[in-house]
Design an enzyme around this catalytic site. Structure first.
Site, PDB file in Angstrom:
ATOM      1  N   GLY A  16       0.716  -1.314   0.086  1.00 30.29           N
ATOM      2  CA  GLY A  16       0.044  -0.161  -0.004  1.00 30.29           C
ATOM      3  C   GLY A  16       0.922   1.447  -0.042  1.00 30.29           C
ATOM      4  NE  ARG A  38       2.143  -8.307   4.554  1.00 31.62           N
ATOM      5  CZ  ARG A  38       1.023  -7.505   4.096  1.00 31.62           C
ATOM      6  NH1 ARG A  38       0.206  -8.029   3.668  1.00 31.62           N
ATOM      7  NH2 ARG A  38       0.910  -6.080   4.072  1.00 31.62           N
ATOM      8  CE1 TYR A 154      -8.063   2.924  10.220  1.00 26.75           C
ATOM      9  CE2 TYR A 154      -9.802   4.214   9.286  1.00 26.75           C
ATOM     10  CZ  TYR A 154      -8.466   3.938   9.327  1.00 26.75           C
ATOM     11  OH  TYR A 154      -7.419   4.111   8.482  1.00 26.75           O
ATOM     12  N   PRO A 184      -5.307  10.697   4.364  1.00 22.70           N
ATOM     13  CG  PRO A 184      -3.726   8.855   3.499  1.00 22.70           C
ATOM     14  CD  PRO A 184      -4.238   9.585   4.938  1.00 22.70           C
ATOM     15  N   GLY A 185      -8.289   9.895   2.151  1.00 17.37           N
ATOM     16  CA  GLY A 185      -9.517   9.392   2.078  1.00 17.37           C
ATOM     17  C   GLY A 185      -9.452   7.960   1.284  1.00 17.37           C
ATOM     18  CB  THR A 189      -4.080   0.182  -0.412  1.00 19.02           C
ATOM     19  OG1 THR A 189      -4.870   0.309   0.968  1.00 19.02           O
ATOM     20  CG2 THR A 189      -3.438   1.117  -1.122  1.00 19.02           C
TER      21      THR A 189
HETATM   22  C1  8X3 Z   1      -9.180   5.279   5.250  1.00 16.78           C
HETATM   23  C2  8X3 Z   1     -10.092   6.204   4.682  1.00 16.78           C
HETATM   24  O1  8X3 Z   1     -12.605   6.698   4.911  1.00 16.78           O
HETATM   25  O2  8X3 Z   1     -12.265   4.364   4.811  1.00 16.78           O
HETATM   26  O3  8X3 Z   1      -8.408   5.494   6.533  1.00 16.78           O
HETATM   27  O4  8X3 Z   1     -11.647   5.431   6.863  1.00 16.78           O
HETATM   28  S1  8X3 Z   1     -11.611   5.568   5.460  1.00 16.78           S
END
Ligand code: 8X3
Length: 254
Positions: A16, A38, A154, A184-185, A189
């Site tokens: 990613g 990994r 999250y 980031p939006g 990835t």
């Molecule tokens: C990744 C973006 O909007 O899926 O952190 O949480 S989102």
């Protein structure tokens, strides 16, 4: 920061955004310490990039403080003066209403996204302070800007990253260390495949009907931030796909 002997350490480099950043940094001439869980993937990347720059690999899980400390403190002397740290390791696990959340997922997200970032930073920052130079790039998320339904933990972990970036900047600016927070939006990835525990079909739906960001789009921004002139701090960058206006507002052609 000059390209010549710049050393950058990237966590989460086996896939990613981390892997794309490693490629962008190698193209810019930075020597790299690529870190991840990994080993084979890191070794593949090492083979690819060592045509261009010097590459050192370190295999560890950011959730394990002892492993992190050992991996960083045992670096050969010529790799110890880390100029740039990119804290990219981290992920989402699950997407559930709070009452249905899995505590193992919560532990994973808090342990990796928050505590892991702190462990790695703790192992590297004192050297930067001594050298009075350095740049830390923390990969947050738009989930750190807005909370969305089913994403409480999250989002909390990424809000913590935002607070840590601010706190780092407050504490470290006086020591000549720059701190950049990148949010980031929707980046396509392995992120959603991991979030949905390997359900590739469900993951693909997240990116349906619009052109999502690529890992390389974020790597470009990271490179821009670290290559900014020394008197410039790129403090905070939020990056959406052109079709996305907020985490849960995406204009799709379906
Ligand atoms: C990744 C973006 O909007 O899926 O952190 O949480 S989102």
């Amino acid at each position: 920061m000059t390209n010549k002997s710049t050393i950058a350490l990237i966590t989460g480099a086996s896939s990613g955004i981390g892997r794309a950043t490693a490629r962008a940094f190698a193209a810019a001439g930075f020597n790299l310490i690529i870190c991840g869980r990994r080993k084979e993937r890191l070794e593949e990347l090492q083979v690819e990039l060592s045509q261009t720059v010097k590459i050192f690999t370190r295999t560890f899980d950011v959730r394990n403080n002892a492993e992190v400390a050992e991996a960083i403190h045992s670096l050969p002397t010529n790799w110890q003066s880390i100029d740039i740290l990119v804290n990219c390791a981290g992920n989402a696990h699950g997407l559930s209403a709070i009452q249905d959340g899995d505590t193992a997922d919560w532990d994973y997200m808090i342990d990796a996204n928050v505590k892991g970032l702190l462990y790695v930073s703790k192992a590297i920052i004192p050297g930067m302070v001594n050298r009075k130079a350095g740049h830390i790039v923390n990969i947050s998320s738009v989930a750190g800007k807005y909370t969305y339904a089913n994403g409480a933990v999250y989002c909390a972990s990424k809000k913590a990253v935002e607070a840590i970036s601010e706190g780092m900047r407050l504490d470290l600016t006086q020591h000549g260390i720059r701190v950049t927070n990148i949010a980031p939006g929707a980046v396509e990835t392995e992120f959603s495949v991991v979030r949905f525990k390997g359900d590739a079909e469900r993951a693909a739906k997240v990116y349906e009907g619009f052109e999502p960001l690529k890992a390389e789009d974020i790597a470009d921004a990271i490179l821009y931030a670290v290559k900014a002139p020394k008197h410039v701090t790129i403090a905070d960058v939020t990056i959406y796909a052109a079709a996305q206006a907020a985490p849960s507002t995406i204009y799709r052609n379906l």
